[in-house]
Design an enzyme around this catalytic site. Structure first.
Site, PDB file in Angstrom:
ATOM      1  N   ASP A  44      -6.388  -8.723   5.834  1.00 39.37           N
ATOM      2  CA  ASP A  44      -7.489  -9.286   6.622  1.00 39.37           C
ATOM      3  C   ASP A  44      -8.809  -8.784   6.047  1.00 39.37           C
ATOM      4  OD1 ASP A  44      -7.761  -6.700   7.499  1.00 39.37           O
ATOM      5  OD2 ASP A  44      -7.179  -7.103   9.583  1.00 39.37           O
ATOM      6  N   HIS A  93       0.852  -1.192   0.000  1.00 44.78           N
ATOM      7  CA  HIS A  93       0.000   0.000   0.000  1.00 44.78           C
ATOM      8  C   HIS A  93       0.895   1.252   0.000  1.00 44.78           C
ATOM      9  CE1 HIS A  93      -3.446   2.523   0.799  1.00 44.78           C
ATOM     10  NE2 HIS A  93      -2.742   3.127   1.734  1.00 44.78           N
TER      11      HIS A  93
HETATM   12  C1  GRF Z   1       1.649   0.765  -6.073  1.00 41.32           C
HETATM   13  O1  GRF Z   1       2.077   2.001  -5.539  1.00 41.32           O
HETATM   14  C2  GRF Z   1       0.651   0.092  -5.181  1.00 41.32           C
HETATM   15  O2  GRF Z   1       0.927   0.223  -3.822  1.00 41.32           O
HETATM   16  C3  GRF Z   1      -0.576   0.886  -5.548  1.00 41.32           C
HETATM   17  O3  GRF Z   1      -0.516   0.965  -6.945  1.00 41.32           O
HETATM   18  C4  GRF Z   1       0.849   0.950  -7.346  1.00 41.32           C
HETATM   19  C5  GRF Z   1       1.028  -0.180  -8.310  1.00 41.32           C
HETATM   20  O4  GRF Z   1       2.114   0.042  -9.126  1.00 41.32           O
HETATM   21  N1  GRF Z   1      -1.767   0.310  -5.009  1.00 41.32           N
HETATM   22  P1  GRF Z   1       2.614  -1.060 -10.172  1.00 41.32           P
HETATM   23  O5  GRF Z   1       1.408  -1.547 -10.953  1.00 41.32           O
HETATM   24  O6  GRF Z   1       3.282  -2.176  -9.410  1.00 41.32           O
HETATM   25  O7  GRF Z   1       3.580  -0.333 -11.055  1.00 41.32           O
END
Ligand code: GRF
Length: 205
Positions: free
Chosen positions: A141, A109
């Site tokens: 979770d 995240h």
């Molecule tokens: C990441 O920053 C992830 O945490 C967020 O979206 C981005 C995904 O990037 N939810 P990628 O598709 O791995 O380049």
């Protein structure tokens, strides 16, 4: 592991590169399949270029969210993964998926949880006026970005980040995030782990 993606898949690419560089023995894990909730994304193309099987399960193709969740669960389970990695997968999985993969489903995240959960973690941290943000790798979770934290990385928010809606900030977060995810997945795979309440214990901890 099975990796779930929704977009550009740069976190997936970092995992692919780590497996290739270290070999399964050295890194501790390999990617057996990549799943997505939409077709035509770079994340799937990355998997295909690496010769890894892919599957797509789109929510609109199912009568209910629960049916989609069951289909996603079955598609993932077919590869018998020990670990499932949600790497930019922009869907909340349901009860079926959690029942099958709970305790071995991790998510990354782009904020320092519990601050700024949800789909707009980067934008929300910026709008709040936070001075630092970052990324969190955690077990999933039933809640939205609420599971036990495995590791976090910190990124400073600069004044100029307010000029582009967070695009540059997100890129800086993703640089940290990719390294963190690769490190966490490798350590979980090589060393084993226990989840004790909210505490994730790696071997030797
Ligand atoms: C990441 O920053 C992830 O945490 C967020 O979206 C981005 C995904 O990037 N939810 P990628 O598709 O791995 O380049």
């Amino acid at each position: 592991m099975v990796v779930l993606v929704s977009g550009s898949g740069t976190n997936l690419q970092a995992l692919l590169d780590a497996v290739e560089a270290g070999g399964v023995e050295g890194y501790g894990a390999r990617i057996v399949a990549v799943g997505a909730d939409r077709a035509g994304i770079e994340g799937l193309a990355r998997a295909e270029r690496a010769g890894i099987p892919t599957f797509v399960r789109r929510v609109p193709e199912y009568a209910s969210r629960a049916e989609w969740d069951l289909a996603l669960t079955e598609a993932t389970a077919a590869y018998e993964p020990d670990l499932v990695v949600s790497a930019g997968f922009m869907k909340i999985v349901g009860q079926e998926f959690l029942a099958r993969f709970g305790g071995r489903l991790i998510n990354t995240h782009p904020a320092l949880l519990p601050s700024f959960p949800g789909a707009h973690g980067v934008r929300d941290a910026l709008a709040y006026g936070a001075k630092v943000t970052g990324c969190t790798v955690h077990f999933v979770d039933e809640g939205v970005d609420t599971g036990p934290v495995i590791a976090q990385g910190v990124v400073e928010i600069l004044d100029e980040d307010h000029n582009d809606g967070g695009a540059a900030l997100h890129e800086r977060i993703k640089e940290v995030e990719r390294r963190l995810l690769v490190d966490v997945v490798g350590r979980l795979s090589r060393d084993g782990y226990r989840i004790e309440g909210r505490k994730v214990r790696l071997r030797d901890e």
